[in-house]
Design a protein around this motif. Structure first.
Motif, mmCIF file in Angstrom:
data_model
loop_
_atom_site.group_PDB
_atom_site.id
_atom_site.type_symbol
_atom_site.label_atom_id
_atom_site.label_comp_id
_atom_site.label_asym_id
_atom_site.label_seq_id
_atom_site.Cartn_x
_atom_site.Cartn_y
_atom_site.Cartn_z
ATOM 1 N N ASP A 15 0.953 -0.989 -0.232
ATOM 2 C CA ASP A 15 0.130 0.081 -0.679
ATOM 3 C C ASP A 15 1.007 1.165 -0.577
ATOM 4 N N ILE A 16 0.814 1.936 -0.504
ATOM 5 C CA ILE A 16 1.201 3.434 -0.985
ATOM 6 C C ILE A 16 0.669 4.641 -1.314
ATOM 7 N N SER A 17 -0.057 5.541 0.747
ATOM 8 C CA SER A 17 -0.590 6.894 0.554
ATOM 9 C C SER A 17 0.227 7.221 0.219
ATOM 10 N N LEU A 18 -0.854 8.606 0.003
ATOM 11 C CA LEU A 18 -1.017 9.959 -1.163
ATOM 12 C C LEU A 18 -1.159 10.952 -0.609
ATOM 13 N N THR A 19 -0.299 12.302 -0.339
ATOM 14 C CA THR A 19 -0.744 13.470 0.331
ATOM 15 C C THR A 19 -0.849 14.401 -0.570
ATOM 16 N N VAL A 20 -2.143 14.999 -0.716
ATOM 17 C CA VAL A 20 -2.188 16.010 -2.064
ATOM 18 C C VAL A 20 -2.350 17.311 -0.874
ATOM 19 N N ASN A 21 -1.941 18.678 -1.477
ATOM 20 C CA ASN A 21 -2.021 20.038 -1.228
ATOM 21 C C ASN A 21 -2.183 20.491 -2.579
ATOM 22 N N THR A 22 -2.868 21.458 -2.440
ATOM 23 C CA THR A 22 -3.910 22.250 -3.248
ATOM 24 C C THR A 22 -4.584 23.540 -2.556
ATOM 25 N N LYS A 23 -4.915 24.618 -2.987
ATOM 26 C CA LYS A 23 -6.397 25.331 -2.759
ATOM 27 C C LYS A 23 -6.838 24.403 -2.397
ATOM 28 N N PRO A 24 -8.579 25.011 -1.333
ATOM 29 C CA PRO A 24 -9.325 24.688 -1.390
ATOM 30 C C PRO A 24 -10.507 24.516 -2.355
ATOM 31 N N ASN A 25 -10.977 23.597 -2.577
ATOM 32 C CA ASN A 25 -12.458 23.509 -3.553
ATOM 33 C C ASN A 25 -12.002 22.885 -4.694
ATOM 34 N N SER A 26 -10.679 22.445 -5.054
ATOM 35 C CA SER A 26 -10.125 22.105 -5.898
ATOM 36 C C SER A 26 -10.409 20.573 -6.723
ATOM 37 N N PHE A 27 -10.468 20.625 -7.847
ATOM 38 C CA PHE A 27 -10.574 19.029 -8.297
ATOM 39 C C PHE A 27 -9.616 17.848 -8.804
ATOM 40 N N VAL A 28 -9.095 17.480 -7.560
ATOM 41 C CA VAL A 28 -7.674 16.873 -8.491
ATOM 42 C C VAL A 28 -7.489 15.611 -8.834
ATOM 43 N N GLY A 29 -7.137 15.323 -9.814
ATOM 44 C CA GLY A 29 -6.738 14.632 -10.705
ATOM 45 C C GLY A 29 -6.099 13.525 -10.937
ATOM 46 N N LEU A 30 -6.285 12.095 -10.131
ATOM 47 C CA LEU A 30 -4.472 11.269 -10.286
ATOM 48 C C LEU A 30 -4.684 10.751 -11.173
ATOM 49 N N LEU A 31 -3.246 9.798 -11.608
ATOM 50 C CA LEU A 31 -2.913 9.539 -12.715
ATOM 51 C C LEU A 31 -1.756 8.869 -12.684
ATOM 52 N N GLY A 32 -1.737 7.104 -12.474
ATOM 53 C CA GLY A 32 -0.684 6.177 -12.306
ATOM 54 C C GLY A 32 -0.804 5.027 -13.529
ATOM 55 N N VAL A 33 0.474 5.070 -13.656
ATOM 56 C CA VAL A 33 0.935 3.702 -15.462
ATOM 57 C C VAL A 33 2.183 3.511 -14.933
ATOM 58 N N ASP A 34 2.259 2.401 -15.578
ATOM 59 C CA ASP A 34 3.993 2.104 -15.292
ATOM 60 C C ASP A 34 4.734 2.176 -16.579
ATOM 61 N N GLN A 35 5.564 2.490 -16.052
ATOM 62 C CA GLN A 35 6.908 4.064 -16.221
ATOM 63 C C GLN A 35 6.897 3.080 -17.428
ATOM 64 N N SER A 36 7.740 1.960 -17.519
ATOM 65 C CA SER A 36 7.943 1.520 -18.933
ATOM 66 C C SER A 36 6.967 1.909 -20.225
ATOM 67 N N VAL A 37 5.732 2.131 -19.888
ATOM 68 C CA VAL A 37 4.772 2.459 -20.787
ATOM 69 C C VAL A 37 5.269 3.605 -21.267
ATOM 70 N N LEU A 38 5.681 4.585 -20.452
ATOM 71 C CA LEU A 38 5.622 5.655 -21.208
ATOM 72 C C LEU A 38 7.320 5.489 -21.512
ATOM 73 N N LEU A 39 7.839 4.292 -21.683
ATOM 74 C CA LEU A 39 9.041 4.323 -21.958
ATOM 75 C C LEU A 39 8.684 4.046 -24.053
ATOM 76 N N LEU A 40 7.383 3.774 -23.830
ATOM 77 C CA LEU A 40 6.989 3.413 -25.407
ATOM 78 C C LEU A 40 6.284 4.812 -26.660
ATOM 79 N N LYS A 41 6.135 5.121 -25.580
ATOM 80 C CA LYS A 41 5.603 6.630 -26.094
ATOM 81 C C LYS A 41 4.956 7.256 -25.226
#
Length: 599
Positions: free
Chosen positions: A293-319
């Protein structure tokens, strides 16, 4: 390590190749004149390609970089305050000296020699004179030149020389005026920022009683004010910058002479590309195993919409290119401001009038209704009192918001799930409240409509969905199309059969080089390859197959061919010898490909 000559039957632009053993990292040197056959030129680009193959699994991975060879180590640039100079007003030129990688030259001992040529075109004929001067660089590699220009000069040339490198100003003409009256604006604030005051200095060749300034950003007049001046030729004012002016605004300053001539100046204001909001992401651990398990902490202004994206780094090596980027958003903001460009031979006049004009300029808002996009002429005509008529060309643009499509990957395999997100933002990067529902279509590489959503409703400007690919989809580029409120936005993703790379290849090249450096040194490394103590190494002559158009992949054959030589040996490391060659073996091929930009 062996060297293979430039003769390659399949690769016509191959210059040189070397093969080296790669034990996590390997360095290769090329002699610029003897091996690469490069003589001194003004500038030449070469591509360095590194191909790594695991001998046991035949997995290949590659990377490439471009290195530029220059004639000299420095670049001298002359930056003028405006494209034209105005007689009687300050004209500033800044000298910038930098290394070829962009870092400033901080040399306070060697001067920069300036040669200024003033060209005259008077009734007696064409003539010119030369003025020589010397300046020294500051800690930023810059030097300021206050150019003194006689009133009857038609154009100037300037050359700056630092050591063995020259920089040229280019053709700089004077601005013509029937009354020889000019106006010049100078932005005193070095780095304008949002929510900060910007100082502007206005200089005129004749005393002013008032002037009007306007700030234009993204096609709108943001500020318009008239400033009274107690009959003097110079005045400084300030205004507060807003996000509506980002990324670039235009400052227009003008006044009207008693004979009706409009005297004006225009100055661009470039802002830092920064958002009004911020986001900070923290992880509780930098390394984790499968199932952790990995815990994420996001800091931003109140009432902000936060979008998270997790992807295998090896995929980014392709394109890459599936995610949103800061540059993409700010480049899109520039589309809100359309400018009209006249042909170069289009005459532009500053016309006098014989009547006394109004004392202060004014502006009004009015509605033009629903019109089609295109070019229109806006005509202003005085029907009573002061009789006048004038027109200007404007561009009608229906762009009122922007749409961005984000996917979790840029390339998918058959059977994958395509996850996408649509983000709608206005010109101030605020979420758009859509009045009508969106239509979303996904087409395959043959433009067959695979999936559609005809009543998609975004929440706070954001809509997310997904598509499950079949096991036998059409391979190629697929398109995600979004239609909303009369606008269309598209995103392209690739569907292909591929194998995720098990390791990454890196190549370190010099930031810049010159023809006089003698040798070029490149270092190739791998990440994710595990080496054990017993290594079996094979060196063979390599035959290059045709290079792909992408310029990124060059496949090499390591299997013994006819008429090739083969050399094997067993190495003993750490005192242990194994009879089986059953470990990963990596061979790196460094290939130099030339792409001349000189003669």
């Amino acid at each position: 390590m062996g060297f293979f000559g430039s003769y390659q039957p399949f690769v016509s632009d191959l210059i040189s190749r070397k093969v080296a053993k790669l034990d996590g990292k390997a360095s290769v040197e090329f002699d610029i004149q003897e091996e690469l056959k490069f003589k001194e030129d003004w500038q030449r680009d070469i591509t360095v390609e590194a191909v790594v193959e695991e001998e046991l699994t035949n997995r290949k991975q590659n990377t490439s970089k471009t290195v530029t060879l220059y004639r000299t180590r420095y670049e001298v640039e002359l930056i003028k305050s405006s494209d034209r100079f105005k007689a009687g007003l300050p004209f500033t030129v800044r000298v910038k000296v930098a290394h070829r990688d962009g870092t400033p030259v901080t040399d306070k001992n060697n001067p920069v020699y300036i040669r200024q040529t003033n060209n005259f075109n008077d009734p007696s004929g064409f003539r010119s004179d030369t003025v020589n001067s010397t300046v020294y660089l500051d800690e930023n590699g810059m030097a300021k030149i206050n150019v003194a220009i006689p009133t009857n000069v038609s154009n100037i040339d300037m050359v700056a020389t630092y050591l063995d490198t020259d920089g040229y100003l280019g053709y700089t003409p004077s601005v013509s005026s029937d009354s020889n009256t000019f106006l010049k604006t100078t932005i005193n604030t070095p780095e304008p920022e949002v929510n900060r005051e910007i100082s502007v200095q206005v200089d005129s060749t004749e005393p002013m009683t008032h002037f009007t300034y306007q700030i234009i950003g993204r096609g709108d007049i943001i500020v318009s004010k008239t400033v009274e001046v107690p009959s003097r030729t110079s005045h400084t004012f300030k205004f507060l910058a807003s996000f509506a002016m980002v990324p670039e605004a235009a400052l227009v300053v003008y006044f009207v002479r008693p004979d009706g001539e409009i005297v004006s100046d225009r100055q661009p204001i470039k802002f830092r590309s920064s958002f009004q909001n911020f986001v900070k992401l923290e992880l509780d651990k930098l390394q984790a195993g499968p199932g952790d398990d990995i815990s994420l902490t996001v800091n931003t202004k109140p009432n902000s919409f936060v979008g998270l994206l997790g992807v295998d780094q090896s995929v980014l090596l392709l394109k890459s290119g599936n995610d949103l980027s800061k540059d993409e958003i700010f480049n899109d903001l520039r589309n809100y401001q359309q400018e009209t460009w006249y042909p170069r031979n289009y005459p532009v006049f500053r016309r006098k009038r014989s009547f006394y004009p109004w004392s202060f300029a004014s502006w009004r808002d009015f509605s033009i209704g629903n019109i089609e996009p295109g070019q229109y002429n806006l005509t202003a005509e005085g029907l009573s009192g002061i009789i006048f008529k004038n027109f200007t060309s404007i561009a009608a643009n229906t762009k009122s918001f922007s749409g961005y499509i984000q996917t979790d990957k840029a390339v998918y395999k058959p059977g994958d799930k395509v996850r996408f997100r649509v983000v709608l933002l206005d010109a101030n990067l605020k979420p758009v409240q859509v009045k009508n529902k969106m239509q979303i279509y996904i087409m395959d590489a043959k433009q067959n409509r695979i999936k559609q959503w005809l009543d998609a409703e975004p929440v706070k400007g954001v809509y997310s969905n997904e598509l499950q690919l079949s096991d036998l989809p059409v391979l190629g580029d697929w398109t995600i199309q979004v239609n909303v409120m009369g606008q269309k936005f598209t995103k392209t993703v690739e569907v292909a059969e591929y194998v995720l790379p098990k390791f990454e290849v890196t190549i370190d090249t010099p930031k810049f080089a010159t023809f006089k450096d003698g040798k070029l040194r490149f270092t190739v490394g791998t990440l994710g390859v595990h080496f054990v103590t017993s290594i079996c190494i094979t060196f063979v002559n390599l035959l290059a197959l045709p290079k792909l158009h992408s310029g990124l992949q060059v496949y090499i054959s390591l299997a013994p061919q006819q008429n090739t030589t083969e050399w094997r040996r067993m190495l003993t490391l750490c005192g242990k010898v194994t009879g089986n060659c059953d470990v990963i073996v990596v061979i790196a091929a460094v290939i130099i490909v030339g792409n001349s930009t000189g003669t």
